[in-house]
Design a protein around this motif. Structure first.
Motif, PDB file in Angstrom:
ATOM      1  N   CYS A 163     147.670  88.931   3.601  1.00 37.69           N
ATOM      2  CA  CYS A 163     146.970  88.365   2.573  1.00 37.69           C
ATOM      3  C   CYS A 163     147.046  89.216   1.742  1.00 37.69           C
ATOM      4  O   CYS A 163     146.776  88.749   0.380  1.00 37.69           O
ATOM      5  N   SER A 164     146.874  90.932   2.365  1.00 39.17           N
ATOM      6  CA  SER A 164     147.558  91.927   1.191  1.00 39.17           C
ATOM      7  C   SER A 164     148.265  91.931  -0.018  1.00 39.17           C
ATOM      8  O   SER A 164     148.274  91.960  -1.224  1.00 39.17           O
ATOM      9  N   VAL A 165     149.236  91.228   0.274  1.00 35.78           N
ATOM     10  CA  VAL A 165     150.124  91.207  -0.561  1.00 35.78           C
ATOM     11  C   VAL A 165     150.261  90.281  -0.729  1.00 35.78           C
ATOM     12  O   VAL A 165     151.075  90.656  -2.434  1.00 35.78           O
ATOM     13  N   VAL A 196     147.820  88.575  -2.694  1.00 39.76           N
ATOM     14  CA  VAL A 196     146.935  88.544  -3.521  1.00 39.76           C
ATOM     15  C   VAL A 196     147.225  89.913  -4.817  1.00 39.76           C
ATOM     16  O   VAL A 196     147.079  89.338  -5.658  1.00 39.76           O
ATOM     17  N   THR A 197     147.682  90.992  -4.165  1.00 42.01           N
ATOM     18  CA  THR A 197     148.397  91.809  -5.416  1.00 42.01           C
ATOM     19  C   THR A 197     149.076  91.104  -5.985  1.00 42.01           C
ATOM     20  O   THR A 197     149.605  91.350  -7.141  1.00 42.01           O
ATOM     21  N   ARG A 198     150.222  89.664  -5.004  1.00 49.27           N
ATOM     22  CA  ARG A 198     150.854  89.429  -6.150  1.00 49.27           C
ATOM     23  C   ARG A 198     150.304  88.691  -7.601  1.00 49.27           C
ATOM     24  O   ARG A 198     151.151  88.369  -8.233  1.00 49.27           O
ATOM     25  N   TYR A 199     149.807  87.642  -6.692  1.00 49.05           N
ATOM     26  CA  TYR A 199     149.505  86.299  -6.933  1.00 49.05           C
ATOM     27  C   TYR A 199     147.803  86.342  -7.476  1.00 49.05           C
ATOM     28  O   TYR A 199     147.293  85.815  -8.652  1.00 49.05           O
ATOM     29  N   GLY A 200     146.932  87.351  -7.039  1.00 51.22           N
ATOM     30  CA  GLY A 200     145.413  87.131  -7.407  1.00 51.22           C
ATOM     31  C   GLY A 200     145.092  86.328  -6.060  1.00 51.22           C
ATOM     32  O   GLY A 200     145.625  85.360  -5.115  1.00 51.22           O
ATOM     33  N   CYS A 201     143.451  86.541  -6.339  1.00 50.60           N
ATOM     34  CA  CYS A 201     142.539  85.584  -5.299  1.00 50.60           C
ATOM     35  C   CYS A 201     142.611  85.011  -5.497  1.00 50.60           C
ATOM     36  O   CYS A 201     142.752  83.823  -4.220  1.00 50.60           O
ATOM     37  N   LEU A 256     145.831  80.085   9.776  1.00 49.85           N
ATOM     38  CA  LEU A 256     146.213  81.170   8.401  1.00 49.85           C
ATOM     39  C   LEU A 256     145.190  80.894   7.306  1.00 49.85           C
ATOM     40  O   LEU A 256     145.253  80.998   6.553  1.00 49.85           O
ATOM     41  N   GLY A 257     145.442  79.024   7.254  1.00 52.99           N
ATOM     42  CA  GLY A 257     144.430  79.016   5.870  1.00 52.99           C
ATOM     43  C   GLY A 257     143.186  79.645   5.979  1.00 52.99           C
ATOM     44  O   GLY A 257     143.065  80.078   4.883  1.00 52.99           O
ATOM     45  N   LEU A 258     142.574  79.752   6.787  1.00 55.36           N
ATOM     46  CA  LEU A 258     140.941  80.165   6.916  1.00 55.36           C
ATOM     47  C   LEU A 258     141.451  82.206   6.900  1.00 55.36           C
ATOM     48  O   LEU A 258     140.672  82.863   6.301  1.00 55.36           O
ATOM     49  N   ALA A 259     142.619  83.273   7.242  1.00 56.39           N
ATOM     50  CA  ALA A 259     142.872  83.908   6.704  1.00 56.39           C
ATOM     51  C   ALA A 259     143.048  84.496   5.138  1.00 56.39           C
ATOM     52  O   ALA A 259     142.543  84.837   4.799  1.00 56.39           O
ATOM     53  N   LEU A 260     143.610  83.463   4.750  1.00 57.17           N
ATOM     54  CA  LEU A 260     143.438  83.160   2.854  1.00 57.17           C
ATOM     55  C   LEU A 260     142.769  82.954   2.241  1.00 57.17           C
ATOM     56  O   LEU A 260     143.140  83.591   1.209  1.00 57.17           O
ATOM     57  N   ASN A 261     141.510  82.875   2.732  1.00 54.34           N
ATOM     58  CA  ASN A 261     139.994  82.648   2.244  1.00 54.34           C
ATOM     59  C   ASN A 261     139.766  83.384   2.507  1.00 54.34           C
ATOM     60  O   ASN A 261     138.404  84.371   1.612  1.00 54.34           O
ATOM     61  N   PHE A 262     139.018  84.161   3.702  1.00 55.70           N
ATOM     62  CA  PHE A 262     138.371  85.263   4.540  1.00 55.70           C
ATOM     63  C   PHE A 262     138.867  86.593   3.359  1.00 55.70           C
ATOM     64  O   PHE A 262     137.806  87.179   2.815  1.00 55.70           O
ATOM     65  N   GLU A 280     140.234 100.652  -5.799  1.00 59.02           N
ATOM     66  CA  GLU A 280     141.633  99.894  -6.546  1.00 59.02           C
ATOM     67  C   GLU A 280     141.766  99.649  -4.508  1.00 59.02           C
ATOM     68  O   GLU A 280     143.540  98.550  -5.056  1.00 59.02           O
ATOM     69  N   LYS A 281     141.970 100.610  -3.953  1.00 52.77           N
ATOM     70  CA  LYS A 281     142.705 100.348  -2.748  1.00 52.77           C
ATOM     71  C   LYS A 281     142.066  99.006  -1.164  1.00 52.77           C
ATOM     72  O   LYS A 281     142.662  99.775  -0.061  1.00 52.77           O
ATOM     73  N   PHE A 282     140.913  98.794  -1.510  1.00 52.22           N
ATOM     74  CA  PHE A 282     140.391  98.279  -0.840  1.00 52.22           C
ATOM     75  C   PHE A 282     141.193  96.832  -0.005  1.00 52.22           C
ATOM     76  O   PHE A 282     140.804  96.682   0.632  1.00 52.22           O
ATOM     77  N   SER A 283     142.029  96.482  -1.305  1.00 53.52           N
ATOM     78  CA  SER A 283     142.914  95.451  -1.106  1.00 53.52           C
ATOM     79  C   SER A 283     143.510  95.520  -0.218  1.00 53.52           C
ATOM     80  O   SER A 283     143.652  94.772   1.779  1.00 53.52           O
ATOM     81  N   SER A 284     144.046  96.557  -0.087  1.00 52.81           N
ATOM     82  CA  SER A 284     145.524  97.341   1.062  1.00 52.81           C
ATOM     83  C   SER A 284     144.773  97.866   2.638  1.00 52.81           C
ATOM     84  O   SER A 284     145.164  97.280   3.294  1.00 52.81           O
TER      85      SER A 284
END
Length: 492
Positions: A78-80, A82-87, A124-130, A361-365
């Protein structure tokens, strides 16, 4: 990046602490509710699934386990993304996956199909949202962030109180297949919540020529390539301490809600009274989460949030230890009340503390890596408690185990924070001294420039400029020194 409008927090953008952020909060509330309550809510269909596929209860319990494993274990992925495509795009695709998994599961012909469709695809879908919903909360709120986290976390008990009765009604009227199909349609609301996650816009371009020149110079500087997954967070001692403490906490945190109903039945109380315990726990949890978030946002509490979180874990652990001695229904009701308070405190504070430690800045990772570590603990904790119950045939020991694990995590976080605090104090002080030196040098340069101006201007004016420059430099140095003296020490 493929023309996608990224929401990775452009420089110079201040968290609005309101405005559209409240819409983001509503979306986070719904997503948190689906993510945490759905693995428990599908349990109402287990009896029908056991009858349909001729399997045991342990086989059906893997559905909930897979949902939780996907929710936690796919954190780095999910981190990767989000970094690549946005939330926003990640969440909308995740909503489609969550819905598709339940719809496909309604046509299942074996329990394996349920594992794949509900456990893996919907999980997986719920993880991509949470995870993206938490990231967006961190970007839209700063001063009010603890309260926002508490309100969003309250979605979990609210959704559980709604989804479980809804699942029973759907099963009664439409069977488990019709229930899965309708729940799949309900999960499409995740796409609507994802659409609310509007990226923050960069500040408007300046009109002042000097500001335009500064911006142009800043843009010409080579920008470091953004990492898809930033492992440098492990260099932060605060993050390492938090990760270890959170992983130990998760080993025991989910054990009491899983076993408390069975504990009451083992004490020979009827099913309806036993099930009422979870309702009491959830009702108290609903009010505990936003209240804890509000307390954490108070000015005097904000710098001590880590210790507040440690207290919440200690409170939860001691509640488990005391409950292990309960032998009456009244004792279990009292346990559920205090456990609901402490459980809500932990739920409201766990991601707020992580945000405070690693920053925006680093919260996503950071959250992706933490969830991966917690996934291992989730898969070990409840099954391990079940094995202990099989070996001892006593619920006292599993509540003692859960209490010891959560209490240990509280001491890890509090003592680790306290022991690292002394060394952390030296680093800001060094930066302040460097700032003072730079300010003094700037003041001397201004003074020298003022003396040079005396060759072309009248002597009094030149003297005034030199004096003003020296006075200004002195003010800058004093301000920097005052900041150093008045800098409040924060945890980690």
């Amino acid at each position: 990046m493929g023309g996608v409008a990224l929401d990775d927090g452009p420089s110079g953008v201040k968290a609005p602490d309101g405005g559209w952020g409240w819409a983001v909060l509503v979306g986070g509330f719904v997503i948190t509710g689906f993510s945490y309550a759905f693995p428990k809510a599908v349990g109402v269909f287990f009896k029908e699934l056991i009858r349909e596929f001729d399997v045991g209860y342990s086989d059906c319990s893997w559905i909930s386990s897979l949902l939780l494993a996907m929710l936690y274990g796919t954190g780095p992925l999910c981190s990767v993304l989000v970094t690549r495509y946005g939330c926003r795009p990640v969440m909308m695709v995740g909503g489609l996956f969550a819905s598709l998994g339940m719809i496909l599961a309604s046509f299942a012909t074996s329990i394996i199909h349920i594992y794949i469709c509900t456990g893996v695809i919907t999980g997986l879908g719920l993880a991509l949202n949470f995870q993206p919903s938490l990231i967006m909360l961190n970007r839209y709120f700063n001063e009010k962030r603890p309260l926002a986290n508490g309100l969003a976390a309250a979605g979990s008990p609210v959704a559980l109180c709604c989804l479980s009765p809804l699942g029973q009604v759907l099963q009664f009227h439409y069977g488990w297949r019709g229930g899965f199909l309708i729940l799949g349609g309900l999960l499409l609301n995740c796409c609507a919540c994802g659409a609310l996650m509007r990226p923050l816009l960069p500040p408007k371009k300046p009109h002042d020529p000097e500001e335009i020149a500064d911006v142009a110079a800043e843009e010409k500087k080579p920008q470091p390539k953004k990492k898809l997954l930033d492992f440098s967070v492990f260099k932060d001692r605060g993050f390492v301490i938090y990760t270890v403490a959170a992983s130990v906490m998760v080993l025991g945190l989910f054990i009491p809600p899983v076993f408390v109903v069975s504990y009451a039945k083992d004490l020979h109380y009827e099913d309806t009274k036993s099930a009422l315990l979870l309702t009491i726990l959830g009702f108290v949890d609903i009010f505990s989460r936003p209240t804890s978030g509000w307390i954490a946002g108070l000015k005097w509490m904000r710098p001590k949030t880590v210790y507040f979180f440690s207290f919440a874990m200690l409170f939860n652990g001691l509640t488990d230890l005391i409950c292990s001695q309960a032998t009456t229904y009244t004792g279990l009701v009292v346990f559920c009340i205090f456990f609901g308070i402490s459980y809500g405190m932990v739920g409201a504070l766990q991601f707020e503390v992580l945000m405070a430690i690693v920053g925006r800045e680093k919260f996503s990772s950071a959250i992706g890596l933490v969830l991966l570590m917690e996934a291992m603990a989730v898969l070990i904790g409840p099954p391990g408690a079940g094995r202990l119950l099989d070996a001892t045939h006593s619920y006292m020991y599993i509540f003692l185990l859960a209490g010891c694990e959560v209490t240990l995590s509280a001491f890890i976080l509090a003592l680790g924070n306290y022991l690292c605090l002394g060394k952390k104090q030296e680093e800001p002080q060094a930066e302040i001294e460097m700032g003072a030196t730079a300010a003094e040098r700037e003041g001397l340069n201004h003074a020298a420039k003022g003396e040079e101006d005396t060759d072309t201007e009248e002597e009094p004016k030149g003297g005034e400029k030199g004096t003003a420059a020296n006075a200004k430099a002195g003010e800058v140095v004093n301000i920097v020194k005052e900041v150093g003296e008045g800098n409040p020490e924060t945890s980690l």
